[in-house]
Every structure is written in C-alpha cells, then in structure tokens.
Design an enzyme around this catalytic site. Structure first.
Site, PDB file in Angstrom:
ATOM      1  N   LYS A  70       0.864  -1.161  -0.014  1.00  0.00           N
ATOM      2  CA  LYS A  70      -0.056   0.022  -0.080  1.00  0.00           C
ATOM      3  C   LYS A  70       0.893   1.294   0.176  1.00  0.00           C
ATOM      4  O   LYS A  70       0.617   2.256  -0.841  1.00  0.00           O
ATOM      5  CB  LYS A  70      -1.053   0.021   1.293  1.00  0.00           C
ATOM      6  CG  LYS A  70      -1.925  -1.175   1.053  1.00  0.00           C
ATOM      7  CD  LYS A  70      -3.036  -1.191   2.386  1.00  0.00           C
ATOM      8  CE  LYS A  70      -2.356  -1.360   3.813  1.00  0.00           C
ATOM      9  NZ  LYS A  70      -1.922  -2.846   3.841  1.00  0.00           N
ATOM     10  N   THR A  71       1.932   1.295   0.971  1.00  0.00           N
ATOM     11  CA  THR A  71       2.820   2.567   0.957  1.00  0.00           C
ATOM     12  C   THR A  71       3.780   2.565  -0.455  1.00  0.00           C
ATOM     13  O   THR A  71       3.550   3.878  -1.040  1.00  0.00           O
ATOM     14  CB  THR A  71       3.703   2.369   2.287  1.00  0.00           C
ATOM     15  OG1 THR A  71       2.902   1.990   3.168  1.00  0.00           O
ATOM     16  CG2 THR A  71       4.553   3.521   2.388  1.00  0.00           C
ATOM     17  N   ASP A 115      -0.960   6.883   6.600  1.00  0.00           N
ATOM     18  CA  ASP A 115      -1.135   5.415   6.710  1.00  0.00           C
ATOM     19  C   ASP A 115      -2.027   5.053   8.140  1.00  0.00           C
ATOM     20  O   ASP A 115      -1.964   6.089   8.843  1.00  0.00           O
ATOM     21  CB  ASP A 115       0.597   4.924   7.134  1.00  0.00           C
ATOM     22  CG  ASP A 115       0.624   3.586   6.829  1.00  0.00           C
ATOM     23  OD1 ASP A 115      -0.353   2.922   6.398  1.00  0.00           O
ATOM     24  OD2 ASP A 115       1.847   2.927   7.079  1.00  0.00           O
ATOM     25  N   THR A 164      -5.455  -1.188   7.089  1.00  0.00           N
ATOM     26  CA  THR A 164      -5.530  -2.958   7.127  1.00  0.00           C
ATOM     27  C   THR A 164      -7.121  -2.986   7.620  1.00  0.00           C
ATOM     28  O   THR A 164      -7.319  -4.119   7.880  1.00  0.00           O
ATOM     29  CB  THR A 164      -4.415  -3.347   8.309  1.00  0.00           C
ATOM     30  OG1 THR A 164      -4.368  -2.530   9.595  1.00  0.00           O
ATOM     31  CG2 THR A 164      -3.030  -3.204   7.499  1.00  0.00           C
ATOM     32  N   ARG A 224       6.446  -8.350   1.366  1.00  0.00           N
ATOM     33  CA  ARG A 224       7.028  -7.954   2.792  1.00  0.00           C
ATOM     34  C   ARG A 224       7.765  -9.321   3.395  1.00  0.00           C
ATOM     35  O   ARG A 224       8.940  -9.329   3.629  1.00  0.00           O
ATOM     36  CB  ARG A 224       6.532  -7.121   3.621  1.00  0.00           C
ATOM     37  CG  ARG A 224       7.385  -6.307   4.819  1.00  0.00           C
ATOM     38  CD  ARG A 224       6.421  -5.941   5.816  1.00  0.00           C
ATOM     39  NE  ARG A 224       5.981  -4.648   5.165  1.00  0.00           N
ATOM     40  CZ  ARG A 224       4.921  -4.004   5.598  1.00  0.00           C
ATOM     41  NH1 ARG A 224       4.359  -4.322   6.755  1.00  0.00           N
ATOM     42  NH2 ARG A 224       4.506  -2.911   5.108  1.00  0.00           N
TER      43      ARG A 224
END
Ligand code: ADE
Length: 343
Positions: A70-71, A115, A164, A224
């Site tokens: 997302k980032t 975020d 999330t 990740r």
C-alpha cells in the site's frame, strides 16, 4: 474531556515482518511493481486524466492485509505525478492542530499519505471532510458563545490513505475517497517468485535451483514477508558457507519457526488453541484473543487473513471455526462432522 481514542498496541509479528527492510527493495516504477494489475491500471488512468486536465488526482484509499504494497503504491503515485509526498499516520495525528499544521504546510499539488488512517479520532476525521471535499480548513477560534469559525483555503492536494482495517473507516470518510477505494489482493506464488528474483539482484545474492519458489511457497503471498525470508535465508547461507538453494531456504525458515505452509508459531498456536480449548470453534474473536493473551487487532490483521486465504479457518456468524484442512495440517483427527469434508 479528551476525545482521543485509546491507543492500540502497535502490532508487529513476532518474527519481525516489519517495514524497515522495504526501502532498498521498494519498486520505483510501475514496471517494477509486480501484480495488483487492476489497481495499477486504475491509478494510471486517474493520474493521466488529472495530469492532462492540470489538476491533482482525486483522493484514494488503499486497504488490505499488511505488507502487500500500500505504501509502495503511494510512493509510485507521487513519482508518476512528479509531486512531493508528505507521509504521516493516523496515530501520529493526535490533535486537530496537528492535522491543521500538516494541511496548511502543504504546497499546491502535494500528495499527503496517511497510513493507518483507521486510527484517526472522530474529531480529527471531521476536520478532514471539508479539507478533502472543498479544500478548506474550518478552524474554531475561542470558546463558548463567543467562539467563531474561520475558514482557511488550502492548497490543492491529493490524499492517499492506507488501512489494514477498512471496516473501521466510517462511511462518511470512505465516501470522500472520490478517486477510488482499492483492495490489495494477496499475490500468487509466481508473482512472489518474480519479486524475489528482483530483490535478490538488488541485494546481490545468487539463488540456486528453485530457491525463490521455496521462499514463495512460505511467504504468506506477501512481498514484505517474502523479502524478509530472502534476507534471513541469505544470512543463513552466508554463515553456513553454503549456496542459497532449496535446502538452505528450508533450514533457515525452520530456524525461524516457519512451517511448510508459511505458518508462523503464532498462527499454529492459534490453530492449536482453537482445536484443544474450543473443540475447533466456532469461537468469538474476543474469547480467542483472551485465550491467546493477544490483541484482537493482531489476530484480525496478521493471522486471520492468511489462515482464511489458506482455508484453514472460516468465519461464521457465531465466530471463527477450524476447517478439516486445519486438522490435517496439525496432524490431528477432525471431529466427525468435518471428516467427510476430507474425503
Ligand atoms: N514490494 C512490495 N510490493 C511489491 C510489488 N508489488 N512488486 C515488487 N516489489 C514489491
């Protein structure tokens, strides 16, 4: 009285699937960003259309389990539009004044990335509405009967936000993401393998045999996690003086407590407790969290999405329940009502 929400514990997986390792491996072009095709295609149109009109792209919300990029998408939008990106997070914005200061310090065309936006408190959220919708900031000056509101015009900006926990985003906030609300999907094994080949090149490690496939299989379909495993397997191979191959990957991940399906010790503990203490469920989230001495949010954000994706648990109206596949994975006999599902 303070309007602050109680602080949630910051949740990180016990094996450290945190974002600190992302920067050098973060893709810096659409071409390097693998997967999530539908989202990429939509963002490209949004950006090109806004650029052609000489305006800022509209606000966009990304949601989905942690570690899916997302980032990274926010950084890519900034890069593609050639705009500066200012980064903050829901828990960092504690007071209305914090948000006012962030907004008034933006330059025209900037991208603001928030975020964990689900952790913004209600009062602050309400300041964000007119800022998103009409580009203005309403500030209340004074108190009581003499209080008055002044309106500040803000520079044009694009809000990109990530969460999330999309269910915690109020519908008025959600509806103000007029550029789109996008759900990031888990990656497939081939996509993860491709991400790993790129990452291995960047960190200068040679993978032999099908090392990337072995990592991909256990990566929770998450870049990740895959990159984290690659680095740990690289360390292991280096210290042991061995090549990075299927065998060293298996040994390195075993040392981290990761099993052949990519389950971490906390995932397996959750399944074991559901089986041993709750007869396989259904069991409510709060009961499960108490039995595990774990935060509900950690279970919901970190454990459940992957266990659901693998079909090891299911969500019913009465709570979470183990499936026959979970019993099989634990090496236990499923209760009679689930046995036929294994046949
Ligand atoms: N890192 C995080 N997300 C990624 C993606 N989609 N492609 C390549 N590297 C990534």
């Amino acid at each position: 009285m303070s309007s602050k929400k109680p602080k949630e514990k910051v949740t990180t997986e016990e094996v450290g699937f945190t974002s600190f390792l992302d920067n050098e491996l973060r893709p810096s072009s659409w071409q390097d960003y693998i997967g999530q095709k539908a989202i990429k295609d939509n963002l490209k149109i949004l950006i090109q259309a806004a650029t052609e009109r000489g305006t800022s792209p509209e606000h966009v919300l990304f949601y989905g389990p942690p570690g899916l990029g997302k980032t990274t998408l926010a950084h890519l939008v900034a890069k593609e539009t050639g705009r500066a990106i200012k980064i903050t997070s829901g828990p960092a914005i504690e007071r209305v004044g914090d948000l006012a200061s962030i907004l008034t310090n933006l330059s025209a065309g900037d991208i603001l990335f928030i975020d964990e936006i689900h952790r913004l408190n209600k009062t602050i959220e309400e300041v964000l509405y007119p800022a998103m919708e009409s580009g203005v900031l309403d500030i209340i000056i004074g108190k009581g009967p003499s209080a008055r509101t002044i309106q500040l015009e803000l520079p044009a900006f694009t809000l990109l936000a990530a969460t999330t926990r999309v269910a915690m985003i109020s519908s008025p906030l959600r509806s103000r993401f007029s550029g789109g609300v996008f759900r990031l999907e888990f990656y497939n094994e081939e996509e993860i393998a491709e991400i790993l080949r790129r990452s291995a090149k960047i960190i200068g490690v040679k993978m032999e045999g099908n090392a990337e496939k072995e990592i991909a299989k256990r990566s929770r379909f998450t870049p990740r996690t895959a990159n984290y495993f690659l680095k740990r397997a690289r360390d292991f191979a280096q210290v042991e003086g061995k090549p990075l191959n299927k065998e060293t990957v298996e040994l390195a991940l075993k040392l981290l407590g990761i099993d052949e399906k990519g389950l971490s010790p906390s995932d397996r503990r959750l399944l074991e407790i559901m089986s041993d203490k709750f007869g396989g469920g259904p069991v409510g989230l709060s009961t499960l969290a108490a039995a595990l001495s774990e935060e509900e949010a950690t279970i919901e954000e970190f454990n459940e999405p992957y266990l659901l994706q693998l079909g090891l648990i299911e969500r019913t109206t009465r709570g979470r329940a183990l499936t026959s596949h979970a019993y099989k994975h634990l090496g236990k006999t499923p209760p009679a009502n689930l046995q036929k599902k294994l046949l």
